[in-house]
Write an enzyme that holds these catalytic residues in place. Sequence first.
Site, PDB file in Angstrom:
ATOM      1  N   HIS A   1      36.655  39.330  36.479  1.00 25.08           N
ATOM      2  CA  HIS A   1      36.105  40.612  36.037  1.00 25.08           C
ATOM      3  C   HIS A   1      34.593  40.530  35.791  1.00 25.08           C
ATOM      4  CE1 HIS A   1      40.385  40.913  35.118  1.00 25.08           C
ATOM      5  NE2 HIS A   1      40.247  42.223  35.169  1.00 25.08           N
TER       6      HIS A   1
ATOM      7  N   GLU B   1      44.017  51.594  43.296  1.00 25.52           N
ATOM      8  CA  GLU B   1      42.672  51.830  43.816  1.00 25.52           C
ATOM      9  C   GLU B   1      42.674  52.208  45.299  1.00 25.52           C
ATOM     10  OE1 GLU B   1      42.060  50.007  39.984  1.00 25.52           O
ATOM     11  OE2 GLU B   1      43.352  49.435  41.675  1.00 25.52           O
TER      12      GLU B   1
END
Length: 373
Positions: free
Chosen positions: A172, A103
Amino acid sequence: MAAAAATLRHLALGARLAPHSSGARAPLQRLQQRRGLRLSAPAAIQVTVRDALNQALDEELERDERVFLLGEEVAQYDGAYKISRGLWKKYGDKRVIDTPISEMGFTGIAVGAAMAGLRPVCEFMTFNFSMQAIDQVINSAAKTCYMSAGSIPVPIVFRGPNGASAGVAAQHSQCFAAWYGHCPGLKVVSPWSSEDAKGLLKASIRDDNPVVVLESELLYGVPFEMSEQAQSKEFVIPIGKAKIEKQGTHVTLVAHSRPVGHCLEAAAVLSKEGVECEVINLRTIRPMDIETVEASVAKTNHLVTVEGGWPQFGVGAEICARIMEGPAFNYLDAPAVRVTGADVPMPYAKILEDNSIPQVKDIVFAVKKALNI
């Protein structure tokens, strides 16, 4: 009856011969008027949030050759959630780019491309992974225009699923609305319906500032009505403008993303008890449309905020502070009430997960508390 049948046959023949002729339509209209018939407006179509986002990306890639999409599995796999379905085959490797699982790396590439004049759409498979790239989002994308005295705009979109999903536990499941909404230099949008998703994503791609688009994974497969206007390729929703989803007189409910639907469900339950809720879909977290909230509170005299994120320093806390500091405070007949996620990391067990995020019953309870009933 025979005469009517002959007339209808004649009209049908005329329609086939000249489908676009106003003269062919006139006899049919006269017949409808004589019989008291009315043509209804075209019905809105049902479109899932997933397909609405796909339409927005497709239309903007087609409209502007500077737009490109990059992220993990967005190309050959059609996206982890199939948001980019069919776009790689249509636009090729240079416009839809698969990246490594890095990322910080691909977000930096996207920010640099935006500084160089392109308009990247950077997808995070989930915004939880954006923490790996938060330096690029905040220090590079959000601050560069200011630090360059406006000479280097950064027209980039960061998008992906945000907030609680189902059964994916603490790492998450968090909501980043307050995280990114805290930072000057960013715009932050949080769509609920298919129209929200399409209109806000298109507006974000066209914006000359970095925009964070916080989607809900649990809404991707949900169909919503999409108006004829929203089906246009030029349909955009202005960033920074909320929408009143339901008019009411007794209490104002303010929410964004999936909790908007919960608020509408709670409003339907409360309506049977004589309580009419006004439901506001924020749509944008930053800049926040506090004027719409203030006008509603001035009418209803009560306020309940609803969000899936944690309570401390959250979106609801900001709304309450802005109302307290502004003219709408004088219209409140009771303290504002917040409905939020539980102040804990998200549990994995389903029963604990359900009790950690706002439910319809929690909103009903909060409204009754605000109204003292």
